[in-house]
Design a protein around this motif. Structure first.
Motif, PDB file in Angstrom:
ATOM      1  N   LEU A 119      60.952  86.963  -9.440  1.00 45.45           N
ATOM      2  CA  LEU A 119      62.274  87.581  -9.443  1.00 45.45           C
ATOM      3  C   LEU A 119      62.303  88.774  -8.497  1.00 45.45           C
ATOM      4  CD1 LEU A 119      65.097  87.530 -10.740  1.00 45.45           C
ATOM      5  CD2 LEU A 119      64.225  89.143 -12.439  1.00 45.45           C
ATOM      6  N   ALA A 120      63.341  88.842  -7.671  1.00 40.23           N
ATOM      7  CA  ALA A 120      63.515  89.942  -6.721  1.00 40.23           C
ATOM      8  C   ALA A 120      65.000  90.080  -6.440  1.00 40.23           C
ATOM      9  CB  ALA A 120      62.739  89.655  -5.432  1.00 40.23           C
ATOM     10  N   THR A 121      65.362  91.048  -5.613  1.00 40.97           N
ATOM     11  CA  THR A 121      66.764  91.176  -5.214  1.00 40.97           C
ATOM     12  C   THR A 121      67.207  89.911  -4.491  1.00 40.97           C
ATOM     13  OG1 THR A 121      66.110  92.298  -3.173  1.00 40.97           O
ATOM     14  CG2 THR A 121      66.642  93.685  -5.069  1.00 40.97           C
ATOM     15  N   GLY A 122      68.474  89.558  -4.669  1.00 42.52           N
ATOM     16  CA  GLY A 122      68.997  88.340  -4.066  1.00 42.52           C
ATOM     17  C   GLY A 122      69.993  87.660  -4.978  1.00 42.52           C
ATOM     18  N   THR A 123      70.469  86.490  -4.581  1.00 40.38           N
ATOM     19  CA  THR A 123      71.474  85.735  -5.335  1.00 40.38           C
ATOM     20  C   THR A 123      70.850  84.460  -5.888  1.00 40.38           C
ATOM     21  OG1 THR A 123      73.284  86.590  -3.982  1.00 40.38           O
ATOM     22  CG2 THR A 123      73.701  84.567  -5.216  1.00 40.38           C
ATOM     23  N   TYR A 124      71.145  84.187  -7.176  1.00 38.13           N
ATOM     24  CA  TYR A 124      70.599  83.019  -7.863  1.00 38.13           C
ATOM     25  C   TYR A 124      71.744  82.285  -8.564  1.00 38.13           C
ATOM     26  CZ  TYR A 124      66.312  85.820  -7.378  1.00 38.13           C
ATOM     27  OH  TYR A 124      65.281  86.573  -6.889  1.00 38.13           O
ATOM     28  N   THR A 125      71.721  80.952  -8.508  1.00 38.76           N
ATOM     29  CA  THR A 125      72.730  80.148  -9.186  1.00 38.76           C
ATOM     30  C   THR A 125      72.043  79.156 -10.112  1.00 38.76           C
ATOM     31  OG1 THR A 125      74.323  80.337  -7.369  1.00 38.76           O
ATOM     32  CG2 THR A 125      74.611  78.499  -8.894  1.00 38.76           C
ATOM     33  N   PHE A 126      72.568  79.044 -11.341  1.00 36.38           N
ATOM     34  CA  PHE A 126      72.032  78.131 -12.349  1.00 36.38           C
ATOM     35  C   PHE A 126      73.199  77.301 -12.886  1.00 36.38           C
ATOM     36  CE2 PHE A 126      69.655  82.096 -12.361  1.00 36.38           C
ATOM     37  CZ  PHE A 126      68.345  81.654 -12.179  1.00 36.38           C
ATOM     38  N   SER A 127      73.023  75.983 -12.954  1.00 35.75           N
ATOM     39  CA  SER A 127      74.127  75.122 -13.364  1.00 35.75           C
ATOM     40  C   SER A 127      73.667  74.064 -14.351  1.00 35.75           C
ATOM     41  CB  SER A 127      74.741  74.426 -12.142  1.00 35.75           C
ATOM     42  OG  SER A 127      75.269  75.357 -11.225  1.00 35.75           O
ATOM     43  N   GLY A 128      74.569  73.737 -15.264  1.00 34.89           N
ATOM     44  CA  GLY A 128      74.381  72.584 -16.111  1.00 34.89           C
ATOM     45  C   GLY A 128      73.501  72.790 -17.316  1.00 34.89           C
ATOM     46  N   PHE A 129      73.312  71.698 -18.020  1.00 31.82           N
ATOM     47  CA  PHE A 129      72.603  71.707 -19.291  1.00 31.82           C
ATOM     48  C   PHE A 129      71.144  72.110 -19.118  1.00 31.82           C
ATOM     49  CE2 PHE A 129      70.183  69.560 -22.659  1.00 31.82           C
ATOM     50  CZ  PHE A 129      70.798  70.123 -23.769  1.00 31.82           C
ATOM     51  N   ASP A 130      70.689  73.025 -19.970  1.00 27.48           N
ATOM     52  CA  ASP A 130      69.290  73.434 -20.038  1.00 27.48           C
ATOM     53  C   ASP A 130      68.784  74.021 -18.728  1.00 27.48           C
ATOM     54  OD1 ASP A 130      67.207  73.762 -21.837  1.00 27.48           O
ATOM     55  OD2 ASP A 130      66.157  71.965 -21.170  1.00 27.48           O
ATOM     56  N   ALA A 131      69.636  74.737 -17.996  1.00 34.58           N
ATOM     57  CA  ALA A 131      69.199  75.429 -16.784  1.00 34.58           C
ATOM     58  C   ALA A 131      68.220  76.539 -17.143  1.00 34.58           C
ATOM     59  CB  ALA A 131      70.405  76.012 -16.054  1.00 34.58           C
ATOM     60  N   GLU A 132      67.363  76.892 -16.212  1.00 30.31           N
ATOM     61  CA  GLU A 132      66.352  77.919 -16.478  1.00 30.31           C
ATOM     62  C   GLU A 132      66.974  79.292 -16.709  1.00 30.31           C
ATOM     63  OE1 GLU A 132      63.497  77.881 -13.369  1.00 30.31           O
ATOM     64  OE2 GLU A 132      62.367  76.218 -14.244  1.00 30.31           O
ATOM     65  N   GLY A 133      68.096  79.562 -16.050  1.00 26.10           N
ATOM     66  CA  GLY A 133      68.818  80.808 -16.273  1.00 26.10           C
ATOM     67  C   GLY A 133      70.165  80.520 -16.897  1.00 26.10           C
ATOM     68  N   ASN A 134      70.678  81.465 -17.681  1.00 21.15           N
ATOM     69  CA  ASN A 134      71.987  81.235 -18.289  1.00 21.15           C
ATOM     70  C   ASN A 134      72.707  82.535 -18.584  1.00 21.15           C
ATOM     71  OD1 ASN A 134      71.793  81.905 -21.407  1.00 21.15           O
ATOM     72  ND2 ASN A 134      69.882  80.883 -20.865  1.00 21.15           N
ATOM     73  N   LEU A 135      74.007  82.414 -18.700  1.00 21.15           N
ATOM     74  CA  LEU A 135      74.905  83.501 -19.085  1.00 21.15           C
ATOM     75  C   LEU A 135      75.617  83.080 -20.352  1.00 21.15           C
ATOM     76  CD1 LEU A 135      76.637  86.101 -18.555  1.00 21.15           C
ATOM     77  CD2 LEU A 135      78.105  84.639 -17.113  1.00 21.15           C
ATOM     78  N   SER A 136      75.645  83.944 -21.367  1.00 20.83           N
ATOM     79  CA  SER A 136      76.322  83.597 -22.613  1.00 20.83           C
ATOM     80  C   SER A 136      77.236  84.730 -23.057  1.00 20.83           C
ATOM     81  CB  SER A 136      75.313  83.270 -23.722  1.00 20.83           C
ATOM     82  OG  SER A 136      74.508  84.402 -24.031  1.00 20.83           O
ATOM     83  N   TYR A 137      78.305  84.341 -23.744  1.00 18.02           N
ATOM     84  CA  TYR A 137      79.256  85.282 -24.329  1.00 18.02           C
ATOM     85  C   TYR A 137      79.451  84.880 -25.781  1.00 18.02           C
ATOM     86  CZ  TYR A 137      83.711  87.650 -25.286  1.00 18.02           C
ATOM     87  OH  TYR A 137      84.706  88.411 -25.843  1.00 18.02           O
ATOM     88  N   ASN A 138      79.293  85.830 -26.681  1.00 14.31           N
ATOM     89  CA  ASN A 138      79.298  85.522 -28.109  1.00 14.31           C
ATOM     90  C   ASN A 138      80.284  86.417 -28.844  1.00 14.31           C
ATOM     91  OD1 ASN A 138      76.799  83.768 -27.915  1.00 14.31           O
ATOM     92  ND2 ASN A 138      76.011  85.716 -27.166  1.00 14.31           N
ATOM     93  N   THR A 139      81.139  85.795 -29.634  1.00 15.83           N
ATOM     94  CA  THR A 139      82.084  86.519 -30.480  1.00 15.83           C
ATOM     95  C   THR A 139      81.811  86.151 -31.925  1.00 15.83           C
ATOM     96  OG1 THR A 139      83.799  84.813 -30.524  1.00 15.83           O
ATOM     97  CG2 THR A 139      83.784  86.304 -28.616  1.00 15.83           C
ATOM     98  N   MET A 140      82.585  86.709 -32.842  1.00 14.66           N
ATOM     99  CA  MET A 140      82.440  86.351 -34.244  1.00 14.66           C
ATOM    100  C   MET A 140      82.900  84.924 -34.502  1.00 14.66           C
ATOM    101  SD  MET A 140      81.012  88.946 -35.420  1.00 14.66           S
ATOM    102  CE  MET A 140      80.931  88.271 -37.069  1.00 14.66           C
ATOM    103  N   ASP A 141      83.689  84.354 -33.592  1.00 17.09           N
ATOM    104  CA  ASP A 141      84.262  83.027 -33.802  1.00 17.09           C
ATOM    105  C   ASP A 141      83.494  81.899 -33.115  1.00 17.09           C
ATOM    106  OD1 ASP A 141      86.369  84.076 -35.325  1.00 17.09           O
ATOM    107  OD2 ASP A 141      87.485  84.563 -33.505  1.00 17.09           O
ATOM    108  N   ASP A 142      82.876  82.191 -31.963  1.00 15.33           N
ATOM    109  CA  ASP A 142      82.215  81.112 -31.229  1.00 15.33           C
ATOM    110  C   ASP A 142      81.244  81.711 -30.224  1.00 15.33           C
ATOM    111  OD1 ASP A 142      81.535  78.594 -30.423  1.00 15.33           O
ATOM    112  OD2 ASP A 142      83.519  78.024 -29.685  1.00 15.33           O
ATOM    113  N   SER A 143      80.422  80.840 -29.654  1.00 17.95           N
ATOM    114  CA  SER A 143      79.482  81.207 -28.607  1.00 17.95           C
ATOM    115  C   SER A 143      79.741  80.341 -27.385  1.00 17.95           C
ATOM    116  CB  SER A 143      78.035  81.015 -29.096  1.00 17.95           C
ATOM    117  OG  SER A 143      77.755  81.836 -30.203  1.00 17.95           O
ATOM    118  N   TYR A 144      79.638  80.936 -26.207  1.00 22.80           N
ATOM    119  CA  TYR A 144      79.888  80.237 -24.963  1.00 22.80           C
ATOM    120  C   TYR A 144      78.693  80.439 -24.038  1.00 22.80           C
ATOM    121  CZ  TYR A 144      84.676  80.607 -26.740  1.00 22.80           C
ATOM    122  OH  TYR A 144      85.796  80.547 -27.528  1.00 22.80           O
ATOM    123  N   SER A 145      78.313  79.387 -23.305  1.00 22.61           N
ATOM    124  CA  SER A 145      77.135  79.489 -22.457  1.00 22.61           C
ATOM    125  C   SER A 145      77.311  78.686 -21.184  1.00 22.61           C
ATOM    126  CB  SER A 145      75.892  79.010 -23.214  1.00 22.61           C
ATOM    127  OG  SER A 145      74.743  79.086 -22.380  1.00 22.61           O
TER     128      SER A 145
END
Length: 297
Positions: free
Chosen positions: A84-110
């Motif tokens: 890992l270093a400075t730069g741009t990384y893109t991760f797509s689709g199911f079970d990608a090595e990197g992920n972004l998630s947002y979680n509320t009391m009602d649901d989780s998004y990834s």
């Protein structure tokens, strides 16, 4: 499993470090902002963690950037630490090595669901007692329902980096309400398993008992103790000693009483008992006959 680890880390690291903020204000420096489906989102606590995982065949290290807002929603970024270093990384689709998630009391998004994507640009990074800054965006998919969520204008600035470890070494048992006592350990083949999270900078150990069998006992049961826990009975105060219950429902359970009794702490092995109650929406969950024995690092 990756989603479980991500959500657990959000809960425990942010709780641990915010509780100690009066002693070390640098532990939660920095901020995270984003536009989520057109709505502005801003963290009130933010932190980054170099997370080492050794659990149930999962081995490796990731960098996790975490933020929680005043409405208890959370953003979590997970990216592989190797090279890992400075730069741009893109991760797509199911079970990608990197992920972004947002979680509320009602649901989780990834982003690591089918149709999801996540791009992160790291503008500055110091892995050794430093900070990290950058930008991110993504398309997230609902965990419970395939709802699409768009995240833009994501930014994290001067987030302090700490270290944490996730492992399983010991066992925890308990009873929920009027059910039977069940045990959780390092063997996950029965859908009953133990996970331990250690955050040395915050002097915290969080022990998670996971029951993923559908039924009345389904849920995540947690207790938090100091790494230097002392023998004796300790009131659950939400600070040095804490506990929690979550069964992935729309109910936010609040722990409102209980004790953790440390019966021995010899070397790195801690043994104890616990009990507590958690309430939400006029429902009370009683956790009793709790026992644990773990060996920390």
């Amino acid at each position: 499993m990756k989603k479980i680890i991500s959500l657990i880390a959000c809960l425990a690291i942010l709780t641990s470090c915010s509780d100690d903020s009066s002693d070390d204000s640098s532990a939660t420096s920095g901020s995270i902002t984003a536009t989520i489906d057109g709505q502005n989102w801003r963290s009130n606590i933010a932190i980054a963690a170099v997370q080492t995982v050794n659990f149930n065949g999962l081995n490796g290290s990731v960098l996790q950037i975490l933020g929680t807002a005043s409405n208890s929603s959370t953003l979590a970024i997970n990216i592989p630490l190797q090279n890992l270093a400075t730069g741009t990384y893109t991760f797509s689709g199911f079970d990608a090595e990197g992920n972004l998630s947002y979680n509320t009391m009602d649901d989780s998004y990834s982003s690591d669901e089918t149709g999801g994507t996540f791009t992160i640009t790291i503008s500055s990074y110091n892995s050794s007692n430093g900070t990290i800054s950058g930008t991110f965006s993504g398309t997230l998919i609902g965990f419970d329902t395939p709802t699409q969520m768009t995240l833009t204008n994501g930014s994290f600035n001067n987030i302090s980096i700490v270290s944490q470890q996730l492992f399983s070494n010991g066992n925890i048992s308990l009873k929920l309400n009027n059910g039977n006592v069940f045990n959780m350990d390092a063997d996950s083949s029965d859908n009953l398993f133990l996970m331990i999270q250690q955050v040395n900078e915050a002097n915290k150990i969080v022990i998670y008992g996971n029951n993923t069998n559908l039924g009345a006992d389904f849920g995540v049961y947690s207790i938090m103790i100091p790494k230097n826990a002392t023998v004796g009975s300790h009131t659950i105060d939400g600070n040095n000693y804490d506990a929690g219950f979550n069964n992935n429902s729309n109910i936010d359970y609040t722990t409102n009483g209980g004790t953790i009794n440390i019966t021995s702490h010899i070397g790195n092995t801690i043994v104890g008992t616990f009990n507590f109650t958690a309430t939400g929406n006029s429902q009370t969950m009683t956790i009793s006959q709790g026992n644990f024995s773990i060996t920390h690092n």
